[in-house]
Design an enzyme around this catalytic site. Structure first.
Site, PDB file in Angstrom:
ATOM      1  N   CYS A 192       0.862  -1.237   0.130  1.00 54.95           N
ATOM      2  CA  CYS A 192       0.042  -0.091   0.022  1.00 54.95           C
ATOM      3  C   CYS A 192       0.847   1.310  -0.346  1.00 54.95           C
ATOM      4  CB  CYS A 192      -1.026  -0.055   1.237  1.00 54.95           C
ATOM      5  SG  CYS A 192      -1.735   1.382   1.507  1.00 54.95           S
ATOM      6  N   CYS A 234       0.413   3.283   3.013  1.00 52.16           N
ATOM      7  CA  CYS A 234       0.748   3.019   4.358  1.00 52.16           C
ATOM      8  C   CYS A 234       2.189   3.434   4.308  1.00 52.16           C
ATOM      9  CB  CYS A 234       0.710   1.571   4.186  1.00 52.16           C
ATOM     10  SG  CYS A 234      -1.129   0.845   4.524  1.00 52.16           S
TER      11      CYS A 234
END
Length: 102
Positions: A30, A33
């Site tokens: 991600c 993230c």
């Protein structure tokens, strides 16, 4: 980087822990993230005296992800005395994370 928990350590360090615990549910794939990692590290340093901060890799702990992070990643969940009290999803500012744990 914060300690990454699995199911067993999650139960011990989050669900049975006294006080506040902030958990980030993240995925290594991600991009949001990855961008949040240094922000989370800085926030964790600021709140270390009043709130533990951990991470859960959603690919390695899918059951935890399904239970606490249904809307996307990263998801931040604040637990107080083992009870989920607040959840936010998506990129956050350092100030927002600090405020969440206050």
């Amino acid at each position: 980087m914060q300690e990454v928990l699995d199911q067993a350590s999650f139960d011990e360090k989050v669900l049975t822990a006294p006080g506040k615990v902030l958990v980030e549910f993240f995925a290594t794939w991600c991009p949001h993230c990855r961008r949040m990692q240094p922000i989370l590290d800085d926030a964790a340093a600021q709140i270390a005296d009043r709130c533990a901060v951990y991470q859960v890799d959603v690919d390695k702990s899918p059951d935890l992800a399904a239970r606490y992070a249904p809307n996307g990643f990263p998801t931040y969940v604040l637990f107080v005395d083992g009870t989920c009290t607040k959840t936010v999803t998506g990129e956050q500012t350092e100030a927002a994370l600090v405020d969440m744990a206050s």
